[in-house]
Design an enzyme around this catalytic site. Structure first.
Site, PDB file in Angstrom:
ATOM      1  N   ASP A 148       0.824  -1.209   0.000  1.00 22.40           N
ATOM      2  CA  ASP A 148       0.000   0.000   0.000  1.00 22.40           C
ATOM      3  C   ASP A 148       0.864   1.269   0.000  1.00 22.40           C
ATOM      4  O   ASP A 148       2.102   1.199  -0.022  1.00 22.40           O
ATOM      5  CB  ASP A 148      -0.927  -0.075   1.236  1.00 22.40           C
ATOM      6  CG  ASP A 148      -2.261   0.601   1.024  1.00 22.40           C
ATOM      7  OD1 ASP A 148      -2.402   1.381   0.071  1.00 22.40           O
ATOM      8  OD2 ASP A 148      -3.176   0.356   1.838  1.00 22.40           O
ATOM      9  N   ASP A 203     -10.292   3.591  -2.993  1.00 26.13           N
ATOM     10  CA  ASP A 203     -11.024   2.404  -2.536  1.00 26.13           C
ATOM     11  C   ASP A 203     -12.453   2.327  -3.046  1.00 26.13           C
ATOM     12  O   ASP A 203     -13.185   3.313  -3.092  1.00 26.13           O
ATOM     13  CB  ASP A 203     -11.059   2.386  -1.004  1.00 26.13           C
ATOM     14  CG  ASP A 203      -9.683   2.145  -0.418  1.00 26.13           C
ATOM     15  OD1 ASP A 203      -8.703   2.079  -1.198  1.00 26.13           O
ATOM     16  OD2 ASP A 203      -9.577   2.022   0.813  1.00 26.13           O
TER      17      ASP A 203
HETATM   18  C1  GLA Z   1      -5.942   1.407   1.640  1.00 23.52           C
HETATM   19  C2  GLA Z   1      -6.156   0.397   0.525  1.00 23.52           C
HETATM   20  C3  GLA Z   1      -7.290  -0.542   0.917  1.00 23.52           C
HETATM   21  C4  GLA Z   1      -6.941  -1.258   2.217  1.00 23.52           C
HETATM   22  C5  GLA Z   1      -6.658  -0.234   3.314  1.00 23.52           C
HETATM   23  C6  GLA Z   1      -6.087  -0.865   4.568  1.00 23.52           C
HETATM   24  O1  GLA Z   1      -7.036   2.257   1.764  1.00 23.52           O
HETATM   25  O2  GLA Z   1      -6.452   1.045  -0.687  1.00 23.52           O
HETATM   26  O3  GLA Z   1      -7.527  -1.483  -0.113  1.00 23.52           O
HETATM   27  O4  GLA Z   1      -5.820  -2.078   1.999  1.00 23.52           O
HETATM   28  O5  GLA Z   1      -5.711   0.740   2.879  1.00 23.52           O
HETATM   29  O6  GLA Z   1      -5.797   0.065   5.562  1.00 23.52           O
END
Ligand code: GLA
Length: 400
Positions: A148, A203
């Site tokens: 990430d 997301d």
């Molecule tokens: C980010 C990623 C998500 C998830 C969260 C976890 O937002 O894009 O897919 O992995 O972090 O904290």
């Protein structure tokens, strides 16, 4: 006497140590990830229950292989040597034990971490520990790393992901690298030499067409995700996939919306990573997720990311060229009212200039197969007349 090392030798050595493991994702990776439903509330029993349900409900047989623990699997602090450790309360037997369990079931094991100092949920990130963490993953038997992009300050994305790629490669264990920097730094332009898939947006959330504003960032419904990116289909190819995020199928949308979501992810050759609680999923959800004809479209070996061929009123027609001159066509009704479709095949010539494929219905007769009902529904001689319910699709494959 000074020793002179030939430049070509140096270049070969650099090249041997800096590459990704090739061939790990010849078709889009399929699996399950904990984040969409459980966020950081994960533990050993939950994961074992999920693995068992994925198998007993036929999803492993349908192709879902990777079990990926997202954020929140690790302890808040590293150990005295700086190693990551599993949260001792959530995962009392540790990660090696869980990975062994997953492997004993014929599946593959994935973990999450972050290129920054902390993960997005505030657990220890890999910055400054990349090689140490990669060695730990290899020791535990990790097969997939989702990496990430929180708390990265002014890091250069391509370089940061290359560091982790090289750290993984140095372990000698083939591990898929899933790049997750939300499309901020155009990963489609550099991702194929670094990882096997790259997120293209922020997301996803479980609605068809909404934006949920969280102040400094938003999460996006299915159709918003679809329209956040355009003109990146040419970057997808085997071993290098545009990743439209973990799926929300089974997480509260209508069955029609779930069908549309799953169909579009298949047309896009996006990784198919389930994000629902499979243990108590409805029969309808399991039927959608395990539909082998739709999955075959996603997993088609040509690995072509489809495109929007046309739109008319609330109808959109999305198309993906498949092997053996077959084509998948997804007639999507974006509206909240039913749509009366009247599609006269013979007036359509579809030309995919990027992948050099042409489909001219006037040049031959094609059979039409409805992949959701798994029924042949006639040929392209006659216009296709049917009603598509609100927020739903008619998803077909045509072939000669
Ligand atoms: C980010 C990623 C998500 C998830 C969260 C976890 O937002 O894009 O897919 O992995 O972090 O904290």
């Amino acid at each position: 006497m000074k020793k002179i090392i030939p430049l070509c030798f140096v270049l070969i050595v650099i090249n041997v140590y800096s590459q990704k493991f090739e061939g790990l994702a010849k078709t889009p990776p399929m699996g399950w990830n904990s984040w969409n439903t459980f966020e950081t509330n994960i533990n050993e029993d939950l994961i074992i229950g999920m693995v068992d349900s994925i198998i007993s409900k036929g999803l492993k047989d349908a192709g879902y292989t990777y079990i990926v623990l997202d954020d929140g699997w690790m302890a808040r602090e590293r150990d005295a040597q700086g190693n990551l450790i599993a949260d001792p309360v959530k995962f009392p037997k540790g990660m090696k034990h869980l990975a062994d369990y997953v492997h004993s079931k014929g599946m593959k094991f994935g973990l999450y971490n972050c290129a920054g100092k902390l993960t997005c949920a505030g657990y220890p990130g890999s910055r400054g520990h990349e090689y140490q963490d990669a060695r730990k993953y290899a020791e535990w038997g990790v097969d997939f790393l989702k990496y990430d992009w929180c708390y990265t300050d002014k890091l250069n994305a391509e370089e940061a992901y290359i560091t982790m790629r090289d750290a993984l490669y140095a372990t000698g264990r083939p591990i898929i690298l899933s790049i997750c920097e939300w499309g901020n730094n155009e990963p489609w332009k550099w991702g194929s030499k670094v990882g096997h898939l790259w997120r293209v947006t922020g997301d996803i959330t479980n609605c068809f067409d909404c934006e949920v504003n969280h102040g400094t960032w938003s999460s996006w419904g299915v159709m918003k995700i679809v329209y956040l990116r355009d003109s990146i289909r040419q970057y997808t190819k085997p071993d290098a996939w545009n990743d439209y995020d973990m799926m929300e199928v089974g997480n509260g949308m209508t069955a029609g919306e779930d069908r549309a979501h799953f169909a579009l992810w298949s047309i896009f050759a996006s990784p198919l990573i389930m994000g629902n609680d499979v243990r108590n999923a409805s029969k309808e959800t399991i039927e959608i997720l395990s539909n082998k004809e739709v999955i075959a479209i996603n997993q088609d070996p040509l690995g072509i990311h489809g495109f929007k061929y046309m739109e008319h009123d609330s109808l959109e027609v999305w198309i993906k060229p498949l092997k053996n001159d077959a084509w998948a066509l997804c007639f999507l009704n974006r509206n909240t009212h039913p749509y009366s479709l009247n599609f006269d095949w013979n007036t359509h010539t579809i030309h995919d200039k990027i992948f050099n494929k042409k489909l001219q219905f006037s040049q031959g007769v094609y059979t039409i197969r409805n992949v959701y009902t798994k029924k042949d529904i006639g040929t392209t001689k006659k216009a296709l007349q049917t009603t598509i319910p609100a927020h739903d699709v008619l998803f077909v494959v045509v072939k000669k």
